[in-house]
Design a protein around this motif. Structure first.
Motif, PDB file in Angstrom:
ATOM      1  N   PHE A 198       1.093  -1.624   0.305  1.00 12.85           N
ATOM      2  CA  PHE A 198       0.166   0.558  -0.075  1.00 12.85           C
ATOM      3  C   PHE A 198       0.973   0.862   0.084  1.00 12.85           C
ATOM      4  O   PHE A 198       0.960   2.126  -0.458  1.00 12.85           O
ATOM      5  N   ARG A 199       1.960   0.980   0.687  1.00 14.13           N
ATOM      6  CA  ARG A 199       3.068   2.225   1.208  1.00 14.13           C
ATOM      7  C   ARG A 199       3.296   2.609  -0.301  1.00 14.13           C
ATOM      8  O   ARG A 199       3.196   3.841  -0.662  1.00 14.13           O
ATOM      9  N   GLU A 200       3.975   1.592  -1.089  1.00 11.62           N
ATOM     10  CA  GLU A 200       4.648   1.756  -1.872  1.00 11.62           C
ATOM     11  C   GLU A 200       3.974   2.226  -3.383  1.00 11.62           C
ATOM     12  O   GLU A 200       4.005   3.176  -4.390  1.00 11.62           O
ATOM     13  N   GLU A 201       2.722   1.816  -3.147  1.00 16.29           N
ATOM     14  CA  GLU A 201       1.771   2.249  -4.292  1.00 16.29           C
ATOM     15  C   GLU A 201       0.871   3.498  -4.227  1.00 16.29           C
ATOM     16  O   GLU A 201       1.176   4.365  -5.404  1.00 16.29           O
ATOM     17  N   PHE A 202       1.364   4.144  -2.678  1.00 13.81           N
ATOM     18  CA  PHE A 202       0.266   5.311  -2.792  1.00 13.81           C
ATOM     19  C   PHE A 202       1.345   6.681  -2.419  1.00 13.81           C
ATOM     20  O   PHE A 202       0.669   7.742  -1.854  1.00 13.81           O
ATOM     21  N   GLY A 203       2.565   5.960  -2.062  1.00  6.85           N
ATOM     22  CA  GLY A 203       3.230   7.170  -1.912  1.00  6.85           C
ATOM     23  C   GLY A 203       3.511   7.914  -0.935  1.00  6.85           C
ATOM     24  O   GLY A 203       3.251   7.289   0.593  1.00  6.85           O
ATOM     25  N   ALA A 204       3.683   8.816  -0.112  1.00  8.16           N
ATOM     26  CA  ALA A 204       3.346   9.917   0.321  1.00  8.16           C
ATOM     27  C   ALA A 204       1.658   9.965   0.697  1.00  8.16           C
ATOM     28  O   ALA A 204       1.462   9.895   2.123  1.00  8.16           O
ATOM     29  N   GLU A 205       0.812  10.260  -0.235  1.00  5.12           N
ATOM     30  CA  GLU A 205      -0.475   9.543   0.638  1.00  5.12           C
ATOM     31  C   GLU A 205      -0.866   8.763   1.229  1.00  5.12           C
ATOM     32  O   GLU A 205      -1.380   8.637   2.222  1.00  5.12           O
TER      33      GLU A 205
END
Lengths: 293, 224
Positions: free
Chosen positions: A98-105
């Protein structure tokens, strides 16, 4: 019967009706070439569809269950013949993805613990939408499974398009082949007409219809062989010189079943069969109608 | 068997395009017999021959030729019947792209005979018709009379019991016609039956044999 006789008469028939023979060779060439093109493009299209289908994943989201239950679900999933691989995605892994795909968001969310663990299922390329739907319906009933997700719409669209293209290809192919056979039939009919006096003489001295027919069959085979050579030459030129030069992004499209000789051999065989079939049809019909007196 | 006629028509009725050609016709030709078939144009002379070589099947009655029931003959056995006949037409029907030897040999090739046998027989029949010296010529190099001799040689190649001739002298000058008639006479003298359709009544007078006339859908024997 002497083979020399059959060859001599077959070649002489070819010469006698040169224009009609050329017409039927052109028709056969076009037919065989078109069928060859359809086969090669169709096969490459099929490969693309299969690759796309392979990329379709089924995701089985799990409730908060213990590891024993999780393992039992994995075993049940692997028992389906269309499942080639089950990949477990833990809650931590899901958070990472999730963190990889959505980055800062994604980083802004303090707690991603709500993301469930899941199984990603890889399926065989020939698994169809119906089989997958049935499996999904059953898996959804498994104890400990929350939800099953897969891109049903994409799969169904791919299947529908492939079916439509296959049906259209077969229909067009059959139409082209039938037209070519009719042209061969007509050429042999003209040859028989041109040789009607010789046929009369043959019947007069007691030649069987089979004896009279053989040179005409050879003539059909000669037409088929010439058409096969031209069609295969054009096919090679098109796929190995013309397309790579003008549409380089296509590259050299792969041969069906990975080897050149399957399609080339198929085109030769098809051309010979059509030449033989058209001539046999005409010879059977018109030789028996030729009267002696 | 030896005394059985070479042709027997029993109660033959033929209709063609709604028109009656033969009605209850009986006819026999004995072994070794020579007969002319005469009649007006369109009377059915060629149809009569067609009944013999099975290019026409009667509506009623039976035809026996050389011991074969032609009317009951299966299509696949028709070539065997034709090999037992010698057929000569007015228009020669030689194969234009083969020489004389090959034209005669062709009648034997279709029967699947060996090359040596073919060669021997072809030379024999060409000699019989007096054309051995012309064997390497093409049909177009020959006169009408010579071409008809080649046709006769081809008809003799398979040693038939019966020779059918449909106006064999129709396209020939009187001299050639006489030489062809002499040839038929010789062939008949060797014991072969000959049935000849003709319009040439002078020839019939000069070479007197049994004469049969087709008239009013029937056959009348008009004697010699």
């Amino acid at each position: 019967m002497s083979l020399t006789y059959v060859i001599k008469e077959g070649v002489s028939g070819f010469r006698r009706t040169r224009l009609a023979s050329i017409t039927s060779i052109v028709a056969l060439t076009i037919a065989v070439l078109l069928v060859g093109l359809m086969a090669r493009f169709g096969y490459n299209g099929y490969e693309v569809v299969q690759t796309m289908k392979e990329s379709i994943e089924v995701e089985v989201f799990l409730l908060d269950i213990d590891s024993g239950r999780t393992d039992r679900i994995a075993a049940d999933l692997q028992s389906y013949p269309i499942v080639t691989e089950t990949e477990y995605v833990s809650k931590d892994k899901a958070e990472e993805i999730f963190r990889e795909e959505f980055g800062a968001e994604g980083e802004s969310l303090a707690d991603l613990n709500f993301l469930p663990a899941s199984y990603r299922l890889h399926l065989t390329p020939d698994a169809n939408a119906k089989e997958i739907r049935e499996m999904v319906a059953e898996v959804e009933q498994f104890q400990g499974v929350d939800e099953v997700v897969f891109n049903q719409e994409l799969l169904e669209t791919l299947e529908e398009r492939l079916e439509l293209l296959t049906m259209a290809g077969i229909g067009i192919g059959l139409f082209i082949l039938f037209t070519a056979i009719v042209l061969v039939f007509n050429t042999i009919r003209l040859t028989i007409y041109a040789k009607r006096n010789i046929i009369r003489t043959m019947k007069l001295v007691g030649a069987t219809n089979g004896f009279i027919r053989r040179p005409f069959l050879l003539e059909g085979l000669i037409q088929g062989a010439i058409a096969a050579a031209i069609a295969n030459g054009l096919h090679w030129l098109l796929f190995h010189l013309v397309i790579p030069y003008y549409i380089p992004q296509f590259g050299v499209l792969s041969w069906p079943m990975g080897e050149w000789y399957y399609l080339t051999g198929g085109m030769v065989l098809l051309s010979l069969i059509m030449g033989l079939w058209g001539s046999r049809w005409a010879a059977r019909k018109f030789i028996s109608q030729t009267a002696i007196g | 068997m030896a005394d059985r006629p070479v042709i027997t028509f029993q109660n033959i009725t033929v209709q063609f395009d709604g028109r009656s050609i033969f009605r209850n016709v009986d006819f026999t030709l004995e072994r070794g017999e020579f007969a002319y078939l005469i009649g007006a144009t369109g009377s059915g002379k060629s149809s009569f021959l067609k009944l013999i070589y099975r290019d026409l099947i009667p509506d009623e009655g039976t035809v026996h030729v050389a011991g074969i029931n032609v009317t009951a003959l299966k299509e696949r056995h028709v070539p065997e019947l034709r090999r037992s006949l010698g057929i000569v037409f007015q228009d020669f029907q030689l194969l234009p792209d083969r020489n004389i030897y090959d034209n005669v040999a062709f009648a034997l090739e279709v029967t699947g005979k060996r090359r040596g046998v073919i060669k021997q027989r072809v030379l024999e029949v060409l000699s019989m018709v007096g054309l051995s010296h012309r064997r390497n010529n093409m049909p177009d190099d020959l006169s009408g009379g010579e071409q008809q001799r080649v046709v006769i040689a081809r008809a003799l190649a398979n040693e038939p019991q019966l020779m059918l001739a449909d106006e064999p002298t129709g396209n020939l000058d009187p001299e050639a016609a006489h030489s062809i008639m002499d040839l038929f006479k010789q062939i008949n003298n060797r014991g072969m039956a000959v049935l000849m359709v003709t319009h040439n009544y002078d020839m019939v007078k000069r070479y007197p044999y049994r004469t049969v006339k087709i008239q009013d859908e029937n056959i009348i024997d008009v004697g010699m």
